[in-house]
Design a protein around this motif. Sequence first.
Motif, PDB file in Angstrom:
ATOM      1  N   LYS A 147      94.537   1.259  70.747  1.00  0.00           N
ATOM      2  CA  LYS A 147      95.817   1.054  71.425  1.00  0.00           C
ATOM      3  C   LYS A 147      96.687   0.113  70.591  1.00  0.00           C
ATOM      4  O   LYS A 147      96.219  -0.918  70.114  1.00  0.00           O
TER       5      LYS A 147
ATOM      6  N   GLN B  56     112.369   5.778  76.076  1.00  0.00           N
ATOM      7  CA  GLN B  56     111.854   6.522  77.219  1.00  0.00           C
ATOM      8  C   GLN B  56     111.231   7.813  76.722  1.00  0.00           C
ATOM      9  O   GLN B  56     111.647   8.368  75.706  1.00  0.00           O
ATOM     10  N   MET B  57     110.204   8.267  77.448  1.00  0.00           N
ATOM     11  CA  MET B  57     109.526   9.505  77.103  1.00  0.00           C
ATOM     12  C   MET B  57     110.171  10.671  77.835  1.00  0.00           C
ATOM     13  O   MET B  57     110.517  10.558  79.010  1.00  0.00           O
TER      14      MET B  57
ATOM     15  N   ASN C 153     107.218  15.558  75.207  1.00  0.00           N
ATOM     16  CA  ASN C 153     106.466  15.149  74.020  1.00  0.00           C
ATOM     17  C   ASN C 153     107.361  14.420  73.020  1.00  0.00           C
ATOM     18  O   ASN C 153     106.994  14.262  71.867  1.00  0.00           O
TER      19      ASN C 153
ATOM     20  N   LEU D  21     109.768  10.974  72.179  1.00  0.00           N
ATOM     21  CA  LEU D  21     110.131   9.595  72.501  1.00  0.00           C
ATOM     22  C   LEU D  21     111.594   9.405  72.120  1.00  0.00           C
ATOM     23  O   LEU D  21     111.967   9.575  70.960  1.00  0.00           O
TER      24      LEU D  21
ATOM     25  N   THR E 147      98.782   9.632  72.511  1.00  0.00           N
ATOM     26  CA  THR E 147      99.623   9.593  73.699  1.00  0.00           C
ATOM     27  C   THR E 147     100.513   8.359  73.618  1.00  0.00           C
ATOM     28  O   THR E 147     100.037   7.265  73.330  1.00  0.00           O
TER      29      THR E 147
ATOM     30  N   THR F 105     103.320   6.112  75.760  1.00  0.00           N
ATOM     31  CA  THR F 105     103.871   5.846  77.086  1.00  0.00           C
ATOM     32  C   THR F 105     104.848   4.687  76.991  1.00  0.00           C
ATOM     33  O   THR F 105     104.776   3.867  76.078  1.00  0.00           O
ATOM     34  N   THR F 106     105.784   4.651  77.943  1.00  0.00           N
ATOM     35  CA  THR F 106     106.751   3.557  78.008  1.00  0.00           C
ATOM     36  C   THR F 106     106.667   2.942  79.402  1.00  0.00           C
ATOM     37  O   THR F 106     107.363   3.386  80.319  1.00  0.00           O
ATOM     38  N   PRO F 107     105.821   1.896  79.580  1.00  0.00           N
ATOM     39  CA  PRO F 107     105.712   1.257  80.889  1.00  0.00           C
ATOM     40  C   PRO F 107     107.023   0.622  81.341  1.00  0.00           C
ATOM     41  O   PRO F 107     107.352   0.657  82.513  1.00  0.00           O
TER      42      PRO F 107
ATOM     43  N   THR G 205     103.664   1.988  74.287  1.00  0.00           N
ATOM     44  CA  THR G 205     102.219   1.922  74.097  1.00  0.00           C
ATOM     45  C   THR G 205     101.764   3.205  73.418  1.00  0.00           C
ATOM     46  O   THR G 205     102.052   4.297  73.901  1.00  0.00           O
TER      47      THR G 205
END
Length: 177
Positions: free
Chosen positions: A84, A97-98, A101, A103, A122, A124-126, A132
């Motif tokens: 990670k 933002q995602m 597929n 970004l 993968t 991701t955008t928390p 991440t």
Amino acid sequence: MSRIGKKPVPLPKGVTASISGQTVEVKGPKGTRTFSATDDVTIALEEGTVKVTPRGSSKRARQQWGMVRSQVENLVTGVTTGFKKELEITGVGYRAQMAGNVLKLSLGYSHDVNFEVPAGVTVTTPKQTEITVEGIDQQLVGQVAANIREWRRPEPYKGKGIRYKDEFIFRKEGKKK
């Protein structure tokens, strides 16, 4: 003597390794990874551990010994916990933002940057200012994170840009009148 190479790589529960020639294949809960070693080392499976020994005492064999052991350990880590990388975005109006597929990055350019996420990783955008990157291949995770960071590297005056979560940016003082 390699201190790293001497230690055998333990295989945790749920992880199986198979060796055919110089190729090591590790299967675990997150997937399957393989690595092909050079002919300078011997790889053996002994009592739930993978053991690496050099063939001869040449400089190349000793170099490969520790490196191959580290690679095998990275395979085991990848299929059990994964790797990670976390990135932070700093700057007014900078966000991520995602969308499927892709970004989408707003980094102060006249256009948004669309970063195509490769297979095996993968993203991701928390939050809008956090990214991440996760996967089972350490090299691929690091390369994807570096490629994202390359779109707007952190600058030393205001600290704007994309940085790793634990990265320290040495700040410079601006021009004086």
